[in-house]
Design an enzyme around this catalytic site. Structure first.
Site, short mmCIF file in Angstrom:
data_model
loop_
_atom_site.label_atom_id
_atom_site.label_comp_id
_atom_site.label_asym_id
_atom_site.label_seq_id
_atom_site.Cartn_x
_atom_site.Cartn_y
_atom_site.Cartn_z
N HIS A 67 34.15 39.44 31.92
CA HIS A 67 34.18 39.36 30.46
C HIS A 67 35.41 40.03 29.88
O HIS A 67 36.15 40.75 30.57
CB HIS A 67 32.90 39.98 29.86
CG HIS A 67 32.75 41.46 30.10
ND1 HIS A 67 33.18 42.41 29.20
CD2 HIS A 67 32.21 42.14 31.13
CE1 HIS A 67 32.91 43.62 29.66
NE2 HIS A 67 32.30 43.49 30.84
N CYS B 243 29.96 45.52 35.53
CA CYS B 243 30.57 44.21 35.32
C CYS B 243 32.09 44.32 35.40
O CYS B 243 32.66 45.40 35.45
CB CYS B 243 30.12 43.62 33.99
SG CYS B 243 28.40 43.03 34.03
#
Length: 473
Positions: free
Chosen positions: A360, A379
Protein backbone atom coordinates in the site's frame (compact mmCIF):
# COMPACT_ATOMS: atom_id res chain seq x y z
CA UNK A 1 16.39 -28.68 -13.42
CA UNK A 2 14.53 -30.85 -15.92
CA UNK A 3 11.49 -31.79 -13.83
CA UNK A 4 9.61 -28.72 -15.07
CA UNK A 5 10.01 -29.94 -18.67
CA UNK A 6 8.76 -33.39 -17.75
CA UNK A 7 5.74 -31.90 -15.95
CA UNK A 8 4.89 -29.68 -18.91
CA UNK A 9 5.08 -32.68 -21.23
CA UNK A 10 2.76 -34.65 -18.94
CA UNK A 11 0.19 -31.86 -18.94
CA UNK A 12 0.36 -31.60 -22.71
CA UNK A 13 -0.23 -35.32 -23.14
CA UNK A 14 -3.11 -35.36 -20.66
CA UNK A 15 -5.06 -33.12 -23.03
CA UNK A 16 -4.83 -35.74 -25.75
CA UNK A 17 -7.26 -38.39 -24.54
CA UNK A 18 -5.90 -41.89 -24.04
CA UNK A 19 -2.40 -40.97 -25.21
CA UNK A 20 -1.27 -40.60 -21.58
CA UNK A 21 -1.83 -44.27 -20.73
CA UNK A 22 -0.03 -45.35 -23.91
CA UNK A 23 3.01 -43.19 -23.15
CA UNK A 24 3.05 -44.21 -19.49
CA UNK A 25 2.99 -47.86 -20.52
CA UNK A 26 5.73 -47.20 -23.03
CA UNK A 27 7.83 -45.47 -20.38
CA UNK A 28 7.24 -48.34 -17.95
CA UNK A 29 8.23 -50.83 -20.65
CA UNK A 30 11.37 -48.85 -21.42
CA UNK A 31 12.28 -48.82 -17.72
CA UNK A 32 11.86 -52.57 -17.53
CA UNK A 33 14.05 -53.06 -20.58
CA UNK A 34 16.70 -50.84 -18.97
CA UNK A 35 16.69 -53.19 -15.99
CA UNK A 36 15.92 -52.66 -12.32
CA UNK A 37 17.32 -49.70 -10.40
CA UNK A 38 20.26 -51.20 -8.49
CA UNK A 39 23.28 -49.84 -6.72
CA UNK A 40 26.78 -50.79 -7.80
CA UNK A 41 30.30 -49.72 -6.90
CA UNK A 42 30.26 -46.95 -9.51
CA UNK A 43 27.05 -45.29 -8.35
CA UNK A 44 28.05 -45.65 -4.69
CA UNK A 45 31.29 -43.88 -5.50
CA UNK A 46 29.42 -41.11 -7.32
CA UNK A 47 27.19 -40.57 -4.29
CA UNK A 48 30.14 -40.38 -1.91
CA UNK A 49 31.97 -38.02 -4.26
CA UNK A 50 28.94 -35.72 -4.48
CA UNK A 51 28.52 -35.68 -0.70
CA UNK A 52 32.24 -35.01 -0.21
CA UNK A 53 31.84 -31.94 -2.47
CA UNK A 54 28.92 -30.52 -0.47
CA UNK A 55 30.99 -27.48 0.55
CA UNK A 56 30.01 -26.00 -2.81
CA UNK A 57 26.45 -25.84 -1.45
CA UNK A 58 27.34 -24.60 2.04
CA UNK A 59 26.33 -27.98 3.49
CA UNK A 60 29.74 -28.95 4.90
CA UNK A 61 28.52 -28.52 8.50
CA UNK A 62 25.97 -31.31 7.98
CA UNK A 63 26.66 -35.04 7.73
CA UNK A 64 25.24 -37.33 5.07
CA UNK A 65 26.49 -40.80 5.96
CA UNK A 66 26.24 -43.57 3.39
CA UNK A 67 25.70 -46.80 5.35
CA UNK A 68 26.18 -50.26 3.87
CA UNK A 69 23.45 -52.00 1.94
CA UNK A 70 21.22 -50.78 -0.86
CA UNK A 71 18.53 -49.46 1.47
CA UNK A 72 21.04 -47.33 3.37
CA UNK A 73 22.51 -45.93 0.17
CA UNK A 74 19.03 -45.14 -1.14
CA UNK A 75 18.05 -43.27 2.01
CA UNK A 76 21.33 -41.30 2.03
CA UNK A 77 20.92 -40.43 -1.64
CA UNK A 78 17.34 -39.25 -1.17
CA UNK A 79 18.27 -37.17 1.88
CA UNK A 80 21.14 -35.46 0.06
CA UNK A 81 19.05 -35.00 -3.07
CA UNK A 82 16.27 -33.40 -1.01
CA UNK A 83 18.80 -31.00 0.55
CA UNK A 84 19.85 -29.87 -2.93
CA UNK A 85 16.38 -29.83 -4.47
CA UNK A 86 14.25 -28.35 -1.65
CA UNK A 87 16.69 -27.33 1.06
CA UNK A 88 18.31 -29.21 3.93
CA UNK A 89 15.89 -27.48 6.32
CA UNK A 90 12.12 -27.02 6.32
CA UNK A 91 11.18 -23.32 6.47
CA UNK A 92 7.64 -24.16 7.56
CA UNK A 93 9.14 -25.60 10.75
CA UNK A 94 11.65 -22.79 11.23
CA UNK A 95 9.10 -19.99 10.93
CA UNK A 96 5.57 -19.52 12.18
CA UNK A 97 4.60 -18.43 8.68
CA UNK A 98 6.28 -19.55 5.47
CA UNK A 99 4.05 -19.80 2.43
CA UNK A 100 6.32 -19.10 -0.55
CA UNK A 101 5.90 -21.76 -3.29
CA UNK A 102 8.57 -24.48 -3.07
CA UNK A 103 9.87 -27.06 -5.56
CA UNK A 104 8.52 -30.62 -5.32
CA UNK A 105 10.44 -32.91 -7.70
CA UNK A 106 9.85 -36.67 -7.67
CA UNK A 107 13.20 -37.64 -6.14
CA UNK A 108 12.48 -41.35 -5.93
CA UNK A 109 11.76 -41.53 -9.65
CA UNK A 110 14.82 -39.40 -10.37
CA UNK A 111 17.06 -41.64 -8.29
CA UNK A 112 15.70 -44.75 -9.95
CA UNK A 113 16.36 -43.32 -13.40
CA UNK A 114 19.87 -42.25 -12.38
CA UNK A 115 20.66 -45.72 -11.04
CA UNK A 116 19.43 -47.34 -14.25
CA UNK A 117 21.57 -45.04 -16.35
CA UNK A 118 24.54 -45.47 -14.03
CA UNK A 119 24.99 -41.67 -13.76
CA UNK A 120 24.12 -40.27 -10.32
CA UNK A 121 26.47 -37.32 -10.81
CA UNK A 122 24.47 -35.65 -13.57
CA UNK A 123 21.20 -36.09 -11.68
CA UNK A 124 22.52 -34.68 -8.40
CA UNK A 125 24.26 -31.78 -10.15
CA UNK A 126 20.97 -30.71 -11.67
CA UNK A 127 18.99 -30.53 -8.44
CA UNK A 128 20.38 -27.35 -6.86
CA UNK A 129 19.54 -23.93 -8.38
CA UNK A 130 21.34 -23.39 -11.67
CA UNK A 131 21.18 -19.57 -11.82
CA UNK A 132 24.14 -17.20 -11.77
CA UNK A 133 23.42 -15.88 -8.27
CA UNK A 134 23.61 -19.36 -6.75
CA UNK A 135 26.91 -19.99 -8.54
CA UNK A 136 28.31 -16.70 -7.26
CA UNK A 137 27.29 -17.56 -3.71
CA UNK A 138 28.85 -21.00 -4.07
CA UNK A 139 32.12 -19.57 -5.42
CA UNK A 140 32.27 -17.00 -2.62
CA UNK A 141 31.61 -19.62 0.05
CA UNK A 142 34.28 -22.00 -1.26
CA UNK A 143 36.77 -19.13 -1.45
CA UNK A 144 36.10 -18.16 2.17
CA UNK A 145 36.47 -21.75 3.31
CA UNK A 146 39.82 -22.05 1.54
CA UNK A 147 41.33 -19.10 3.40
CA UNK A 148 43.46 -19.92 6.45
CA UNK A 149 41.89 -18.95 9.75
CA UNK A 150 44.58 -16.36 10.48
CA UNK A 151 43.76 -14.60 7.20
CA UNK A 152 40.56 -13.23 8.68
CA UNK A 153 40.71 -9.46 8.36
CA UNK A 154 39.11 -7.63 11.26
CA UNK A 155 38.78 -4.03 12.30
CA UNK A 156 41.03 -4.02 15.32
CA UNK A 157 39.50 -3.24 18.66
CA UNK A 158 42.40 -1.34 20.20
CA UNK A 159 40.40 -0.08 23.15
CA UNK A 160 40.61 3.44 21.73
CA UNK A 161 37.28 4.83 20.59
CA UNK A 162 37.33 6.90 17.40
CA UNK A 163 35.75 10.32 17.79
CA UNK A 164 34.55 12.62 15.00
CA UNK A 165 37.40 14.70 13.61
CA UNK A 166 40.07 12.17 14.50
CA UNK A 167 42.39 10.25 12.18
CA UNK A 168 42.75 6.51 12.55
CA UNK A 169 44.18 3.74 10.34
CA UNK A 170 40.99 1.72 10.89
CA UNK A 171 38.81 4.27 9.07
CA UNK A 172 39.19 2.79 5.52
CA UNK A 173 37.94 -0.60 6.73
CA UNK A 174 35.14 1.07 8.71
CA UNK A 175 33.96 3.19 5.78
CA UNK A 176 34.02 0.14 3.51
CA UNK A 177 31.54 -1.62 5.82
CA UNK A 178 29.40 1.51 6.09
CA UNK A 179 29.15 1.58 2.29
CA UNK A 180 28.16 -2.10 2.19
CA UNK A 181 25.48 -1.49 4.82
CA UNK A 182 24.15 1.45 2.76
CA UNK A 183 24.84 4.11 5.37
CA UNK A 184 27.52 5.82 3.28
CA UNK A 185 28.07 6.50 -0.40
CA UNK A 186 31.34 5.25 -1.92
CA UNK A 187 32.57 8.77 -2.67
CA UNK A 188 32.38 9.77 1.00
CA UNK A 189 35.39 7.75 2.16
CA UNK A 190 38.26 10.07 3.11
CA UNK A 191 41.24 7.85 3.88
CA UNK A 192 42.10 7.89 7.58
CA UNK A 193 40.02 10.99 8.33
CA UNK A 194 36.83 10.75 10.38
CA UNK A 195 34.80 13.37 8.54
CA UNK A 196 31.42 14.86 9.52
CA UNK A 197 29.77 12.90 6.69
CA UNK A 198 31.12 9.61 8.05
CA UNK A 199 30.09 10.60 11.57
CA UNK A 200 26.51 11.20 10.36
CA UNK A 201 26.49 7.71 8.84
CA UNK A 202 27.69 6.20 12.12
CA UNK A 203 25.00 8.09 14.07
CA UNK A 204 22.28 6.73 11.80
CA UNK A 205 23.62 3.22 12.25
CA UNK A 206 23.81 3.61 16.02
CA UNK A 207 20.22 4.85 16.17
CA UNK A 208 19.00 1.89 14.11
CA UNK A 209 20.60 -0.55 16.52
CA UNK A 210 19.38 1.10 19.71
CA UNK A 211 22.69 2.75 20.64
CA UNK A 212 23.35 6.29 21.75
CA UNK A 213 23.79 8.15 18.43
CA UNK A 214 26.92 10.06 19.44
CA UNK A 215 29.06 9.18 16.41
CA UNK A 216 31.79 7.72 18.60
CA UNK A 217 33.03 4.42 17.18
CA UNK A 218 33.56 2.21 20.21
CA UNK A 219 33.22 -1.50 20.85
CA UNK A 220 29.44 -1.58 20.27
CA UNK A 221 29.64 0.11 16.88
CA UNK A 222 32.57 -2.10 15.88
CA UNK A 223 30.51 -5.17 16.76
CA UNK A 224 28.16 -4.28 13.89
CA UNK A 225 30.91 -3.34 11.44
CA UNK A 226 33.41 -6.05 12.34
CA UNK A 227 32.08 -9.03 10.40
CA UNK A 228 34.46 -11.99 10.37
CA UNK A 229 34.96 -14.42 7.50
CA UNK A 230 33.09 -16.99 9.58
CA UNK A 231 30.12 -14.61 9.82
CA UNK A 232 30.23 -14.01 6.07
CA UNK A 233 30.48 -17.72 5.27
CA UNK A 234 27.51 -18.48 7.49
CA UNK A 235 25.41 -15.76 5.88
CA UNK A 236 26.29 -17.00 2.38
CA UNK A 237 25.44 -20.61 3.30
CA UNK A 238 22.08 -19.42 4.63
CA UNK A 239 21.50 -17.44 1.43
CA UNK A 240 22.10 -20.57 -0.66
CA UNK A 241 19.69 -22.53 1.52
CA UNK A 242 17.01 -19.88 1.05
CA UNK A 243 17.44 -20.12 -2.74
CA UNK A 244 17.05 -23.90 -2.56
CA UNK A 245 13.68 -23.36 -0.88
CA UNK A 246 12.39 -21.54 -3.98
CA UNK A 247 10.84 -23.01 -7.11
CA UNK A 248 13.39 -23.08 -9.91
CA UNK A 249 11.21 -21.38 -12.51
CA UNK A 250 9.27 -18.58 -10.79
CA UNK A 251 6.56 -16.70 -12.70
CA UNK A 252 8.13 -14.53 -15.39
CA UNK A 253 5.88 -11.62 -14.36
CA UNK A 254 5.92 -11.14 -10.60
CA UNK A 255 6.81 -8.83 -7.73
CA UNK A 256 9.57 -9.86 -5.33
CA UNK A 257 10.00 -8.02 -2.02
CA UNK A 258 13.24 -8.57 -0.11
CA UNK A 259 12.08 -7.99 3.47
CA UNK A 260 15.63 -7.89 4.86
CA UNK A 261 16.75 -5.19 2.42
CA UNK A 262 13.33 -3.48 2.29
CA UNK A 263 13.33 -3.32 -1.50
CA UNK A 264 10.84 -4.32 -4.19
CA UNK A 265 11.65 -5.69 -7.65
CA UNK A 266 9.03 -5.85 -10.38
CA UNK A 267 9.68 -8.54 -12.99
CA UNK A 268 7.94 -8.39 -16.34
CA UNK A 269 8.36 -11.23 -18.83
CA UNK A 270 11.51 -12.43 -17.12
CA UNK A 271 13.24 -9.05 -16.74
CA UNK A 272 13.40 -6.57 -13.86
CA UNK A 273 11.64 -3.42 -15.09
CA UNK A 274 11.37 -1.56 -11.78
CA UNK A 275 12.98 -1.50 -8.35
CA UNK A 276 12.06 0.73 -5.41
CA UNK A 277 12.26 1.07 -1.65
CA UNK A 278 9.60 -0.30 0.66
CA UNK A 279 8.87 -0.12 4.38
CA UNK A 280 8.26 -3.49 6.02
CA UNK A 281 7.33 -4.77 9.48
CA UNK A 282 9.40 -3.78 12.46
CA UNK A 283 11.01 -6.51 14.57
CA UNK A 284 8.29 -8.25 16.63
CA UNK A 285 5.76 -7.26 13.94
CA UNK A 286 7.65 -8.91 11.12
CA UNK A 287 6.40 -9.09 7.57
CA UNK A 288 5.95 -12.84 6.96
CA UNK A 289 7.50 -14.80 4.12
CA UNK A 290 4.54 -15.27 1.80
CA UNK A 291 3.63 -16.10 -1.74
CA UNK A 292 0.41 -14.20 -2.42
CA UNK A 293 -0.90 -12.51 -5.59
CA UNK A 294 -2.22 -8.99 -6.15
CA UNK A 295 -5.69 -9.37 -7.61
CA UNK A 296 -6.98 -5.78 -7.61
CA UNK A 297 -6.04 -2.14 -7.09
CA UNK A 298 -7.99 -0.14 -4.54
CA UNK A 299 -8.24 3.60 -5.15
CA UNK A 300 -8.81 5.94 -2.19
CA UNK A 301 -8.92 3.04 0.28
CA UNK A 302 -10.51 3.02 3.68
CA UNK A 303 -8.62 1.35 6.52
CA UNK A 304 -10.30 -0.81 9.11
CA UNK A 305 -7.94 -0.66 12.09
CA UNK A 306 -6.95 -4.17 13.29
CA UNK A 307 -7.89 -5.07 16.86
CA UNK A 308 -4.22 -5.29 17.88
CA UNK A 309 -3.49 -1.69 16.84
CA UNK A 310 -6.85 -0.50 18.13
CA UNK A 311 -6.24 -1.96 21.58
CA UNK A 312 -2.54 -1.20 21.95
CA UNK A 313 -2.23 2.19 20.29
CA UNK A 314 -5.65 3.81 19.92
CA UNK A 315 -7.40 2.71 23.11
CA UNK A 316 -6.26 5.81 24.99
CA UNK A 317 -6.88 8.21 22.13
CA UNK A 318 -9.90 10.43 22.45
CA UNK A 319 -12.57 11.54 20.04
CA UNK A 320 -10.48 14.54 19.02
CA UNK A 321 -7.68 12.27 17.76
CA UNK A 322 -10.13 10.16 15.77
CA UNK A 323 -11.71 13.24 14.22
CA UNK A 324 -8.35 14.80 13.37
CA UNK A 325 -7.33 11.59 11.57
CA UNK A 326 -10.65 11.13 9.78
CA UNK A 327 -11.51 8.01 11.81
CA UNK A 328 -15.01 6.86 12.73
CA UNK A 329 -16.58 3.99 14.63
CA UNK A 330 -18.44 1.56 12.38
CA UNK A 331 -19.98 -1.71 13.63
CA UNK A 332 -17.57 -1.87 16.55
CA UNK A 333 -14.47 -1.13 14.47
CA UNK A 334 -12.44 2.03 13.94
CA UNK A 335 -12.45 2.86 10.24
CA UNK A 336 -10.27 5.55 8.68
CA UNK A 337 -11.98 7.27 5.75
CA UNK A 338 -10.30 7.94 2.37
CA UNK A 339 -8.07 10.96 2.11
CA UNK A 340 -4.48 12.20 2.37
CA UNK A 341 -4.23 11.24 6.06
CA UNK A 342 -5.35 7.67 5.49
CA UNK A 343 -2.68 5.22 6.67
CA UNK A 344 -3.00 3.31 3.39
CA UNK A 345 -2.39 6.47 1.42
CA UNK A 346 -4.17 6.74 -1.91
CA UNK A 347 -3.78 3.18 -3.19
CA UNK A 348 -3.88 -0.32 -1.80
CA UNK A 349 -2.64 -3.38 -3.69
CA UNK A 350 -5.08 -6.04 -2.51
CA UNK A 351 -3.58 -9.52 -2.04
CA UNK A 352 -5.06 -12.96 -1.43
CA UNK A 353 -3.81 -14.44 1.85
CA UNK A 354 -5.02 -15.35 5.33
CA UNK A 355 -2.64 -12.97 7.12
CA UNK A 356 -4.09 -9.56 6.13
CA UNK A 357 -0.80 -8.67 4.43
CA UNK A 358 -0.79 -6.39 1.40
CA UNK A 359 1.16 -3.61 -0.32
CA UNK A 360 0.00 0.00 0.00
CA UNK A 361 0.78 3.70 -0.15
CA UNK A 362 1.53 5.76 2.96
CA UNK A 363 1.43 9.41 4.03
CA UNK A 364 4.66 8.81 6.03
CA UNK A 365 6.99 9.49 3.09
CA UNK A 366 9.99 10.33 5.27
CA UNK A 367 10.44 6.65 6.20
CA UNK A 368 11.71 5.89 2.70
CA UNK A 369 14.74 8.07 3.42
CA UNK A 370 15.88 5.76 6.22
CA UNK A 371 18.43 2.98 5.79
CA UNK A 372 16.66 0.49 8.04
CA UNK A 373 13.08 0.56 6.85
CA UNK A 374 11.62 -2.06 9.19
CA UNK A 375 9.04 0.38 10.58
CA UNK A 376 5.53 -0.86 9.86
CA UNK A 377 3.12 -3.19 11.64
CA UNK A 378 3.69 -5.93 9.05
CA UNK A 379 2.30 -4.72 5.72
CA UNK A 380 4.51 -3.40 2.93
CA UNK A 381 4.51 0.32 2.17
CA UNK A 382 5.66 1.15 -1.35
CA UNK A 383 7.69 4.19 -2.35
CA UNK A 384 5.78 6.30 -4.90
CA UNK A 385 2.93 3.83 -4.70
CA UNK A 386 0.77 5.88 -7.04
CA UNK A 387 3.47 5.71 -9.69
CA UNK A 388 3.76 1.97 -9.17
CA UNK A 389 -0.01 1.52 -9.41
CA UNK A 390 -0.01 3.53 -12.65
CA UNK A 391 2.70 1.22 -14.01
CA UNK A 392 0.78 -1.95 -13.12
CA UNK A 393 -2.49 -0.54 -14.47
CA UNK A 394 -0.84 0.31 -17.78
CA UNK A 395 0.90 -3.06 -18.08
CA UNK A 396 -2.36 -4.88 -17.33
CA UNK A 397 -4.47 -2.74 -19.66
CA UNK A 398 -6.71 -1.15 -17.01
CA UNK A 399 -5.40 2.43 -17.04
CA UNK A 400 -8.76 3.97 -17.94
CA UNK A 401 -10.59 2.10 -15.20
CA UNK A 402 -7.86 3.04 -12.71
CA UNK A 403 -8.05 6.75 -13.57
CA UNK A 404 -11.83 6.76 -13.22
CA UNK A 405 -11.59 5.01 -9.86
CA UNK A 406 -9.12 7.56 -8.54
CA UNK A 407 -11.20 10.50 -9.71
CA UNK A 408 -14.21 9.47 -7.63
CA UNK A 409 -12.44 10.33 -4.37
CA UNK A 410 -14.27 7.40 -2.79
CA UNK A 411 -13.04 3.87 -2.25
CA UNK A 412 -13.19 2.09 -5.61
CA UNK A 413 -11.90 -1.26 -6.84
CA UNK A 414 -10.19 -2.17 -10.11
CA UNK A 415 -9.82 -5.89 -10.66
CA UNK A 416 -6.75 -6.94 -12.62
CA UNK A 417 -7.39 -9.15 -15.66
CA UNK A 418 -4.80 -11.56 -14.26
CA UNK A 419 -3.34 -11.90 -10.80
CA UNK A 420 0.27 -10.76 -10.31
CA UNK A 421 2.23 -13.16 -8.05
CA UNK A 422 4.07 -11.55 -5.15
CA UNK A 423 6.85 -13.23 -3.18
CA UNK A 424 7.83 -11.78 0.19
CA UNK A 425 11.35 -13.14 0.67
CA UNK A 426 14.19 -12.63 3.15
CA UNK A 427 17.74 -12.39 1.83
CA UNK A 428 20.64 -10.79 3.72
CA UNK A 429 23.19 -11.31 0.93
CA UNK A 430 22.96 -8.95 -2.03
CA UNK A 431 25.14 -8.49 -5.09
CA UNK A 432 27.21 -5.43 -5.96
CA UNK A 433 27.50 -3.92 -9.42
CA UNK A 434 30.25 -6.41 -10.26
CA UNK A 435 28.10 -9.37 -9.28
CA UNK A 436 30.03 -10.08 -6.09
CA UNK A 437 28.00 -11.09 -3.02
CA UNK A 438 27.99 -8.63 -0.12
CA UNK A 439 26.63 -9.50 3.31
CA UNK A 440 24.12 -7.04 4.71
CA UNK A 441 22.56 -6.87 8.15
CA UNK A 442 19.97 -9.35 9.42
CA UNK A 443 17.26 -6.99 10.76
CA UNK A 444 14.99 -9.71 12.19
CA UNK A 445 17.75 -12.10 13.30
CA UNK A 446 16.08 -14.67 11.02
CA UNK A 447 19.36 -16.08 9.69
CA UNK A 448 20.16 -17.48 13.15
CA UNK A 449 17.67 -20.33 13.07
CA UNK A 450 18.58 -21.32 9.51
CA UNK A 451 22.30 -21.24 10.29
CA UNK A 452 21.78 -23.36 13.40
CA UNK A 453 19.74 -25.91 11.42
CA UNK A 454 22.60 -26.10 8.89
CA UNK A 455 25.04 -26.88 11.69
CA UNK A 456 26.71 -23.49 12.09
CA UNK A 457 27.61 -22.00 15.43
CA UNK A 458 25.47 -19.09 16.53
CA UNK A 459 26.27 -15.83 14.82
CA UNK A 460 26.05 -12.36 16.24
CA UNK A 461 22.38 -11.52 16.66
CA UNK A 462 22.36 -7.74 16.13
CA UNK A 463 18.72 -6.97 15.45
CA UNK A 464 17.46 -3.63 14.29
CA UNK A 465 15.76 -1.55 16.99
CA UNK A 466 13.23 0.58 15.17
CA UNK A 467 9.88 1.09 16.85
CA UNK A 468 6.94 1.81 14.57
CA UNK A 469 6.59 5.53 14.00
CA UNK A 470 2.86 5.61 13.29
CA UNK A 471 -0.27 3.50 13.68
CA UNK A 472 -0.39 2.39 10.06
CA UNK A 473 -0.44 -1.30 9.08
Amino acid sequence: MRTGTVLALGLLLSACGGQVATDQNAASSADEQAGPAKWNDRTRGQLRQAIDARTAHGLDHMTFDVPGGDDGATQAALRFAAALARGATDPTKLYEVYAVPRPSPDLKAGLAAALRSGDLTQWLNGLAPQDANYRRLSDAYVKLKQQPQDADVKIAGTGEAIKPGATDPRLPAITRELVILDYLTPDAAQGNSYTPQIADAVRRMQADYGMKPDGIIGSDALAILNMSNADRARAIAVAMERLRWLERTPPATRIDVNIAAARLSYWRDGKIVDSRKVVVGEPDAETPQLGSPIYRLVANPTWTVPRSIQEKELAKKGAAYLKANNMVWKDGWIVQQPGPKNSLGLVKFDMLNDHAIYLHDTPAKALFGLVQRQRSHGCVRVEDALGFAEMLAKDEGVSDAWHKARETGDEAFVKLPRQIPVRLLYQTVLFDDGGEPIVRNDPYGWDDRVGAALGFKAGKALRVQSGATDVGP
